[in-house]
Design an enzyme around this catalytic site. Structure first.
Site, mmCIF file in Angstrom:
data_model
loop_
_atom_site.group_PDB
_atom_site.id
_atom_site.type_symbol
_atom_site.label_atom_id
_atom_site.label_comp_id
_atom_site.label_asym_id
_atom_site.label_seq_id
_atom_site.Cartn_x
_atom_site.Cartn_y
_atom_site.Cartn_z
ATOM 1 N N ALA A 65 0.846 -1.193 0.000
ATOM 2 C CA ALA A 65 0.000 0.000 0.000
ATOM 3 C C ALA A 65 0.880 1.241 0.000
ATOM 4 O O ALA A 65 1.630 1.489 0.944
ATOM 5 C CB ALA A 65 -0.907 -0.006 1.227
ATOM 6 N N TYR A 83 -9.392 1.009 5.068
ATOM 7 C CA TYR A 83 -8.756 2.265 4.668
ATOM 8 C C TYR A 83 -9.772 3.145 3.935
ATOM 9 O O TYR A 83 -10.944 2.804 3.838
ATOM 10 C CB TYR A 83 -7.495 1.972 3.865
ATOM 11 C CG TYR A 83 -6.496 1.166 4.677
ATOM 12 C CD1 TYR A 83 -6.149 1.573 5.971
ATOM 13 C CD2 TYR A 83 -5.944 -0.023 4.196
ATOM 14 C CE1 TYR A 83 -5.262 0.832 6.750
ATOM 15 C CE2 TYR A 83 -5.067 -0.768 4.965
ATOM 16 C CZ TYR A 83 -4.734 -0.340 6.241
ATOM 17 O OH TYR A 83 -3.867 -1.073 7.016
ATOM 18 N N ARG A 91 -8.805 -3.642 -5.141
ATOM 19 C CA ARG A 91 -8.893 -4.592 -4.027
ATOM 20 C C ARG A 91 -10.063 -4.206 -3.138
ATOM 21 O O ARG A 91 -10.184 -3.062 -2.695
ATOM 22 C CB ARG A 91 -7.606 -4.622 -3.215
ATOM 23 C CG ARG A 91 -7.763 -5.359 -1.878
ATOM 24 C CD ARG A 91 -6.457 -5.690 -1.202
ATOM 25 N NE ARG A 91 -5.987 -7.016 -1.622
ATOM 26 C CZ ARG A 91 -5.039 -7.701 -0.984
ATOM 27 N NH1 ARG A 91 -4.449 -7.194 0.091
ATOM 28 N NH2 ARG A 91 -4.672 -8.891 -1.413
#
Length: 363
Positions: free
Chosen positions: A57, A180, A228
């Site tokens: 990430a 996130y 994702r």
């Protein structure tokens, strides 16, 4: 040839096999820049035979980092530092990819081995943002993003994608999982917005689609675009696999080429039913609803298990995480066990042959 080592072509990119390295945070960057650790870590996995190697990430702006030690690509200087890594990955026959991210309300935290919680401002931490002023349990309360700030974020993703291509990446994955920022918008548990970005699923998915469109427009047509997802929040009232499958089904017209299906991460109260291949049913559900190629991940450890997942149509790609940390050459061992033959670096060919010491050439 087994399905696991059957090449896959997406857009103009051909992946030599379907064993890919999942993005795994290393907490080893300096001011967002990669270090020698990343070259050795990612390069070693590429050397081991993975068809693609996805970098961890990587924050599209400084306040999007999970920790102060996280990777970033918000400057051209950072992008330039990735070029030697992508070049080495490509030299090993693998395809380099990068996951672009913003950690939202889970930003500015300690690396896992330093403890849980937010880094104090006087120790290098920073204020965090989210769709709503709803904190992750035990973390700081985030500031709710304004409409202007959301517009800026979309452009930050596009700029990061352009830098990623300049750095040599052939795959760009948008991180919309694990609690996130984009996942926070998708989930009703963290998104309490009353404007165009909150409410029903279409509105909660609006930010993702805006980012997808901006990234697709920013990169050449040959670049593979992936997303994702966390397919479920693993708690009542949270995001569901049916909702994620519906969002994924809307992605093909926006130029998305593959969906990577994980789960969880958005709430501390999650109750995950962990077991071998426990997320594979989610991947299959998203694949069937969306029609997109799908990557499966999560406690896939055995070559026969991975082959079966592909053979029965549950997924098109296998993503490995911890298995590759334990054994970076897992793909080469898997090929041997499945009766396939894949390339080894010439420097390592002495280890390819199985037999008594006399069968190994003298060095």
């Amino acid at each position: 040839m087994s399905r696991l080592f059957d090449p896959l072509t997406l857009r103009g990119v051909t992946f030599p096999n379907r064993v890919w390295a999942a993005p795994m945070c290393q907490y080893s960057s300096v001011d967002g820049h990669p270090t020698d650790w990343h070259l050795v870590h990612l390069g070693g996995i590429a050397r081991g035979g993975a068809g693609a190697v996805l970098a961890e990430a990587t924050a599209v702006r400084p306040d999007g980092r999970i920790s102060p030690q996280d990777a970033g690509i918000w400057t051209d200087g950072q992008a330039a530092d990735y070029a030697r890594i992508t070049a080495f990955i490509r030299q090993q026959g693998a395809v380099p990819g990068i996951q672009l991210a913003h950690a939202g309300r889970k930003a500015s935290t300690f690396a896992p081995w330093r403890g849980r919680g937010n880094v104090p401002l006087d120790e290098g931490g920073w204020p965090v943002v989210a769709p709503s002023a709803v904190p992750y349990e035990g973390y700081a309360t985030p500031a709710a993003l304004t409409a202007d700030e959301i517009r800026d974020l979309v452009q930050d993703w596009a700029a990061a994608a352009r830098r990623a291509v300049a750095a040599g990446y052939d795959v760009v994955e948008i991180h919309a999982a694990h609690g996130y920022l984009i996942h926070e918008f998708l989930s009703p548990l963290s998104n309490r917005c009353t404007d165009a970005y909150g409410g029903d699923l279409d509105r909660r998915a609006r930010l993702l689609l805006e980012i997808v469109d901006a990234v697709r427009a920013a990169v050449p047509d040959r670049v593979v675009l992936a997303v994702r997802f966390s397919a479920t929040d693993w708690v009542d009232g949270g995001l569901t696999v049916d909702e994620v499958a519906d969002v994924a089904a809307a992605l093909p017209p926006h130029g998305v080429d593959l969906v990577d299906v994980s789960s969880g991460g958005n709430v501390a109260a999650q109750q995950i039913a962990v077991g071998p291949g426990y997320q594979v049913p989610f991947a299959r559900a998203v694949r069937e609803r969306s029609g997109l190629p799908v990557a499966a991940v999560g406690l896939i450890t055995d070559p026969g298990q991975a082959e079966k997942i592909l053979a029965d149509g549950s997924a098109d790609v296998i993503l490995l995480g911890r298995a590759l940390l334990r054994e970076p050459h897992w793909p080469q061992r898997a090929a041997f066990e499945l009766g396939d033959d894949i390339a080894w670096p010439p420097q390592y060919r002495a280890g390819r042959r199985i037999g008594p010491p006399t069968a190994i050439p003298a060095v």
